[in-house]
Design a protein around this motif. Structure first.
Motif, PDB file in Angstrom:
ATOM      1  N   THR A   1      11.814  52.395 -33.372  1.00 32.58           N
ATOM      2  CA  THR A   1      12.345  50.520 -33.496  1.00 32.58           C
ATOM      3  C   THR A   1      11.268  50.708 -34.872  1.00 32.58           C
ATOM      4  O   THR A   1      10.256  51.658 -35.739  1.00 32.58           O
ATOM      5  CB  THR A   1      11.694  50.521 -32.428  1.00 32.58           C
ATOM      6  N   SER A   2      11.239  49.450 -35.258  1.00 32.14           N
ATOM      7  CA  SER A   2      10.710  48.723 -36.193  1.00 32.14           C
ATOM      8  C   SER A   2       9.306  48.005 -35.889  1.00 32.14           C
ATOM      9  O   SER A   2       9.764  47.305 -34.434  1.00 32.14           O
ATOM     10  CB  SER A   2      11.696  48.818 -36.849  1.00 32.14           C
ATOM     11  N   SER A   3       8.521  47.714 -36.379  1.00 31.67           N
ATOM     12  CA  SER A   3       7.444  46.284 -36.501  1.00 31.67           C
ATOM     13  C   SER A   3       8.727  45.261 -36.516  1.00 31.67           C
ATOM     14  O   SER A   3       8.229  44.202 -35.176  1.00 31.67           O
ATOM     15  CB  SER A   3       7.055  46.380 -37.273  1.00 31.67           C
ATOM     16  N   ALA A   4       9.601  44.949 -37.132  1.00 32.64           N
ATOM     17  CA  ALA A   4      10.306  43.682 -37.123  1.00 32.64           C
ATOM     18  C   ALA A   4      11.057  43.456 -35.844  1.00 32.64           C
ATOM     19  O   ALA A   4      11.339  42.471 -35.378  1.00 32.64           O
ATOM     20  CB  ALA A   4      11.283  44.044 -38.416  1.00 32.64           C
ATOM     21  N   GLN A   5      11.233  44.751 -34.787  1.00 33.17           N
ATOM     22  CA  GLN A   5      12.005  44.489 -34.317  1.00 33.17           C
ATOM     23  C   GLN A   5      10.852  44.700 -32.218  1.00 33.17           C
ATOM     24  O   GLN A   5      11.194  43.931 -32.060  1.00 33.17           O
ATOM     25  CB  GLN A   5      13.158  46.110 -33.574  1.00 33.17           C
ATOM     26  N   LEU A   6       9.645  45.035 -32.731  1.00 26.58           N
ATOM     27  CA  LEU A   6       8.967  45.071 -31.916  1.00 26.58           C
ATOM     28  C   LEU A   6       8.299  43.590 -31.517  1.00 26.58           C
ATOM     29  O   LEU A   6       8.135  42.683 -31.045  1.00 26.58           O
ATOM     30  CB  LEU A   6       7.094  45.662 -31.963  1.00 26.58           C
ATOM     31  N   ASP A   7       7.959  42.794 -32.905  1.00 23.52           N
ATOM     32  CA  ASP A   7       7.852  41.072 -33.218  1.00 23.52           C
ATOM     33  C   ASP A   7       8.719  40.402 -32.220  1.00 23.52           C
ATOM     34  O   ASP A   7       8.467  38.864 -32.148  1.00 23.52           O
ATOM     35  CB  ASP A   7       7.435  40.851 -34.924  1.00 23.52           C
ATOM     36  N   ALA A   8       9.995  40.560 -32.946  1.00 26.86           N
ATOM     37  CA  ALA A   8      11.305  39.612 -32.550  1.00 26.86           C
ATOM     38  C   ALA A   8      10.794  39.868 -30.730  1.00 26.86           C
ATOM     39  O   ALA A   8      11.112  38.437 -30.619  1.00 26.86           O
ATOM     40  CB  ALA A   8      12.941  40.292 -32.751  1.00 26.86           C
ATOM     41  N   VAL A   9      10.862  41.558 -29.924  1.00 23.60           N
ATOM     42  CA  VAL A   9      10.585  40.770 -28.675  1.00 23.60           C
ATOM     43  C   VAL A   9       9.663  40.538 -27.994  1.00 23.60           C
ATOM     44  O   VAL A   9       9.755  39.917 -27.203  1.00 23.60           O
ATOM     45  CB  VAL A   9      10.385  42.220 -28.120  1.00 23.60           C
ATOM     46  N   GLU A  10       8.116  40.474 -28.823  1.00 26.57           N
ATOM     47  CA  GLU A  10       7.559  39.526 -28.050  1.00 26.57           C
ATOM     48  C   GLU A  10       7.413  38.398 -28.422  1.00 26.57           C
ATOM     49  O   GLU A  10       7.413  37.745 -27.793  1.00 26.57           O
ATOM     50  CB  GLU A  10       6.059  40.072 -28.791  1.00 26.57           C
ATOM     51  N   LYS A  11       7.932  37.613 -29.521  1.00 32.50           N
ATOM     52  CA  LYS A  11       8.428  36.117 -29.906  1.00 32.50           C
ATOM     53  C   LYS A  11       9.194  36.551 -28.845  1.00 32.50           C
ATOM     54  O   LYS A  11       9.413  35.060 -28.429  1.00 32.50           O
ATOM     55  CB  LYS A  11       9.309  36.217 -30.880  1.00 32.50           C
ATOM     56  N   GLU A  12      10.642  36.470 -28.682  1.00 35.10           N
ATOM     57  CA  GLU A  12      11.584  36.402 -27.067  1.00 35.10           C
ATOM     58  C   GLU A  12      10.655  35.823 -25.621  1.00 35.10           C
ATOM     59  O   GLU A  12      11.328  35.521 -24.691  1.00 35.10           O
ATOM     60  CB  GLU A  12      12.906  37.644 -26.971  1.00 35.10           C
ATOM     61  N   LEU A  13      10.012  36.885 -25.405  1.00 35.67           N
ATOM     62  CA  LEU A  13       9.589  37.403 -24.715  1.00 35.67           C
ATOM     63  C   LEU A  13       8.107  36.763 -24.365  1.00 35.67           C
ATOM     64  O   LEU A  13       7.552  35.792 -23.298  1.00 35.67           O
ATOM     65  CB  LEU A  13       8.851  38.919 -23.934  1.00 35.67           C
ATOM     66  N   GLY A  14       7.436  35.690 -25.627  1.00 35.26           N
ATOM     67  CA  GLY A  14       6.476  34.814 -25.596  1.00 35.26           C
ATOM     68  C   GLY A  14       5.416  35.975 -25.001  1.00 35.26           C
ATOM     69  O   GLY A  14       4.006  35.504 -24.821  1.00 35.26           O
ATOM     70  N   ILE A  15       5.147  37.390 -26.051  1.00 31.51           N
ATOM     71  CA  ILE A  15       3.930  37.737 -24.976  1.00 31.51           C
ATOM     72  C   ILE A  15       2.834  38.968 -26.551  1.00 31.51           C
ATOM     73  O   ILE A  15       3.907  38.920 -27.291  1.00 31.51           O
ATOM     74  CB  ILE A  15       4.451  39.168 -23.890  1.00 31.51           C
ATOM     75  N   PHE A  16       2.484  39.483 -26.399  1.00 31.99           N
ATOM     76  CA  PHE A  16       1.338  40.600 -26.693  1.00 31.99           C
ATOM     77  C   PHE A  16       1.791  41.558 -26.661  1.00 31.99           C
ATOM     78  O   PHE A  16       1.274  41.793 -25.489  1.00 31.99           O
ATOM     79  CB  PHE A  16       0.477  39.622 -28.015  1.00 31.99           C
TER      80      PHE A  16
END
Length: 67
Positions: free
Chosen positions: A12-27
């Motif tokens: 995976t990439s940092s960009a994908q993880l950033d998108a997941v965090e944004k979508e879920l509203g979590i870090f």
């Protein structure tokens, strides 16, 4: 036996993880982000571990990937 992760998914990439965090509203914790960047899920080998009490045995089948 040294534990390892059999990985089936591409990294995976940092960009994908950033998108997941944004979508879920979590870090995600930094240690988990690092794991996902290195393995992106997979099957642990061995797949069992014992707690400190020496009595409780747990089984982990799979860590789910980010897709």
């Amino acid at each position: 036996m040294k534990p390892r992760i059999n990985t089936l998914e591409p990294p995976t990439s940092s960009a994908q993880l950033d998108a997941v965090e944004k979508e879920l509203g979590i870090f995600l914790p930094e240690s988990y982000r690092s794991f996902l960047l290195a393995h992106n899920g997979g099957q642990p080998v061995p797949n069992t571990f014992q707690f400190v009490d020496g009595k409780t045995i747990e089984v982990v089948g799979w860590f789910f990937p980010i897709q």
